[in-house]
Motif scaffolding. Structure first.
Motif, PDB file in Angstrom:
ATOM      1  N   ALA A 154      -9.873 -31.792  -1.627  1.00 12.39           N
ATOM      2  CA  ALA A 154      -9.884 -33.430  -1.311  1.00 12.39           C
ATOM      3  C   ALA A 154      -9.914 -34.002  -2.865  1.00 12.39           C
ATOM      4  O   ALA A 154     -10.067 -33.748  -3.785  1.00 12.39           O
ATOM      5  N   ARG A 155      -9.228 -35.023  -2.002  1.00 11.20           N
ATOM      6  CA  ARG A 155      -8.699 -35.962  -3.506  1.00 11.20           C
ATOM      7  C   ARG A 155     -10.058 -36.848  -4.060  1.00 11.20           C
ATOM      8  O   ARG A 155     -11.184 -36.622  -3.455  1.00 11.20           O
ATOM      9  N   LEU A 156      -9.964 -37.538  -5.066  1.00 14.28           N
ATOM     10  CA  LEU A 156     -10.680 -38.312  -6.129  1.00 14.28           C
ATOM     11  C   LEU A 156     -10.863 -39.025  -4.409  1.00 14.28           C
ATOM     12  O   LEU A 156     -12.225 -39.695  -4.782  1.00 14.28           O
ATOM     13  N   GLN A 157     -10.043 -40.361  -4.220  1.00 11.60           N
ATOM     14  CA  GLN A 157     -10.831 -41.462  -2.819  1.00 11.60           C
ATOM     15  C   GLN A 157     -11.542 -40.729  -1.960  1.00 11.60           C
ATOM     16  O   GLN A 157     -12.826 -41.617  -1.882  1.00 11.60           O
ATOM     17  N   LEU A 158     -11.181 -39.424  -1.509  1.00 12.59           N
ATOM     18  CA  LEU A 158     -12.407 -38.429  -0.832  1.00 12.59           C
ATOM     19  C   LEU A 158     -13.566 -39.039  -1.036  1.00 12.59           C
ATOM     20  O   LEU A 158     -14.464 -39.016  -0.224  1.00 12.59           O
ATOM     21  N   LEU A 159     -13.432 -38.249  -2.027  1.00  7.71           N
ATOM     22  CA  LEU A 159     -14.915 -38.169  -2.871  1.00  7.71           C
ATOM     23  C   LEU A 159     -15.678 -39.908  -3.425  1.00  7.71           C
ATOM     24  O   LEU A 159     -17.100 -39.421  -2.877  1.00  7.71           O
ATOM     25  N   GLN A 160     -14.878 -40.551  -3.832  1.00  6.19           N
ATOM     26  CA  GLN A 160     -16.083 -41.687  -4.122  1.00  6.19           C
ATOM     27  C   GLN A 160     -16.558 -42.417  -2.903  1.00  6.19           C
ATOM     28  O   GLN A 160     -16.907 -42.957  -2.562  1.00  6.19           O
ATOM     29  N   GLU A 161     -15.853 -42.077  -1.256  1.00  8.93           N
ATOM     30  CA  GLU A 161     -16.239 -42.598  -0.458  1.00  8.93           C
ATOM     31  C   GLU A 161     -17.221 -41.791  -0.444  1.00  8.93           C
ATOM     32  O   GLU A 161     -18.442 -42.398   1.092  1.00  8.93           O
ATOM     33  N   ARG A 169     -15.617 -35.574 -14.191  1.00  9.13           N
ATOM     34  CA  ARG A 169     -15.742 -34.448 -14.724  1.00  9.13           C
ATOM     35  C   ARG A 169     -16.194 -33.066 -13.886  1.00  9.13           C
ATOM     36  O   ARG A 169     -15.813 -32.260 -14.521  1.00  9.13           O
ATOM     37  N   LEU A 170     -16.792 -33.837 -12.593  1.00  8.51           N
ATOM     38  CA  LEU A 170     -16.218 -31.925 -11.662  1.00  8.51           C
ATOM     39  C   LEU A 170     -15.552 -31.547 -11.162  1.00  8.51           C
ATOM     40  O   LEU A 170     -15.500 -30.619 -11.512  1.00  8.51           O
ATOM     41  N   TYR A 171     -14.550 -32.233 -10.721  1.00  5.07           N
ATOM     42  CA  TYR A 171     -13.736 -31.951 -10.173  1.00  5.07           C
ATOM     43  C   TYR A 171     -12.199 -31.351 -11.198  1.00  5.07           C
ATOM     44  O   TYR A 171     -11.923 -30.507 -10.963  1.00  5.07           O
ATOM     45  N   LYS A 172     -12.457 -31.569 -12.435  1.00  4.16           N
ATOM     46  CA  LYS A 172     -12.051 -30.982 -13.811  1.00  4.16           C
ATOM     47  C   LYS A 172     -12.749 -29.695 -13.857  1.00  4.16           C
ATOM     48  O   LYS A 172     -11.902 -28.208 -14.098  1.00  4.16           O
ATOM     49  N   GLU A 173     -13.956 -29.732 -14.384  1.00  2.68           N
ATOM     50  CA  GLU A 173     -15.071 -28.531 -14.418  1.00  2.68           C
ATOM     51  C   GLU A 173     -14.252 -27.175 -12.788  1.00  2.68           C
ATOM     52  O   GLU A 173     -14.416 -26.230 -13.937  1.00  2.68           O
ATOM     53  N   ILE A 174     -14.918 -27.583 -11.395  1.00  2.27           N
ATOM     54  CA  ILE A 174     -14.374 -26.763 -10.400  1.00  2.27           C
ATOM     55  C   ILE A 174     -12.802 -26.331 -10.125  1.00  2.27           C
ATOM     56  O   ILE A 174     -12.863 -25.164 -10.049  1.00  2.27           O
ATOM     57  N   PRO A 190      -7.804 -34.672 -11.256  1.00  6.42           N
ATOM     58  CA  PRO A 190      -7.193 -34.709  -9.359  1.00  6.42           C
ATOM     59  C   PRO A 190      -5.666 -35.468  -9.780  1.00  6.42           C
ATOM     60  O   PRO A 190      -5.764 -36.131 -10.545  1.00  6.42           O
ATOM     61  N   SER A 191      -4.777 -34.907  -8.679  1.00 12.06           N
ATOM     62  CA  SER A 191      -3.827 -35.552  -8.008  1.00 12.06           C
ATOM     63  C   SER A 191      -3.472 -37.211  -8.347  1.00 12.06           C
ATOM     64  O   SER A 191      -5.729 -37.961  -7.986  1.00 12.06           O
TER      65      SER A 191
END
Length: 182
Positions: free
Chosen positions: A24-31, A42-47, A52-53
């Motif tokens: 998933a892209r960051l915008q989807l996570l925020q929504e 931080r979660l994205y970078k850790e995983i 994120p793009s």
């Protein structure tokens, strides 16, 4: 959006992790979560081990109408709607479960690659909810396929029953043919 208020923070983190693992892209996570942008980064970078793009999300119903994306989108949407109707799940959990089942179907087909990303699947669901897209039965096979809601559908024939002339003529198919000939 209602899931944001119902789920606790631990559940929000679990959902974010599942979405990140699915690409998933960051915008989807925020929504789909109420976690802060910084926490999600931080979660994205850790995983993923990378940032994120960036850039705009693919916002167009037209992508879902071309031959191969339409078949994959139709498969995903059939799975998604089945889950919502029969499994008692909805929202982001239905998205995640349907997308995993879609990926399982792709693994079961020799040489098939997933065409639909989780982000495009998310947009597909949103387009359906907005009444921009719908599923229409093919008059030849009876399968249900994604179409624009305002198109005429009396004699709809899907891309499987009537593939375009260049269907399957991808670079990967061409390379496979060359390798087989060598």
């Amino acid at each position: 959006m209602a899931a944001k208020t119902v789920l606790g923070e631990a559940q929000q983190v679990k959902v974010a992790i599942e979405l990140i693992e699915l690409g998933a892209r960051l915008q989807l996570l925020q929504e789909e979560t109420s976690l802060s942008r910084e926490r999600l980064l931080r979660l994205y970078k850790e995983i993923k081990g990378e940032s994120p793009s960036k850039g705009m999300l693919p916002y167009s119903t037209d992508w879902f109408m071309s031959w191969q994306p339409n078949i994959h989108s139709s498969l995903f949407m059939d799975i998604y709607q089945f889950l919502v109707r029969n499994a008692g799940i909805d929202g982001v959990q239905a998205l995640i479960t349907a997308y995993r089942l879609y990926l399982d179907q792709m693994q079961g087909i020799d040489g098939a690659e997933p065409v639909l990303s989780i982000t495009r699947a998310w947009f597909l669901v949103r387009f359906f909810k907005a009444g921009m897209l719908q599923l229409v039965p093919c008059k030849e096979c009876g399968g249900h396929f994604v179409t624009h809601a305002d198109d005429l559908h009396n004699n709809y024939v899907c891309g499987i029953c009537h593939p375009p002339a260049r269907a399957g003529k991808t670079k990967a198919a061409k390379l496979a043919d060359l390798a087989a000939a060598a």
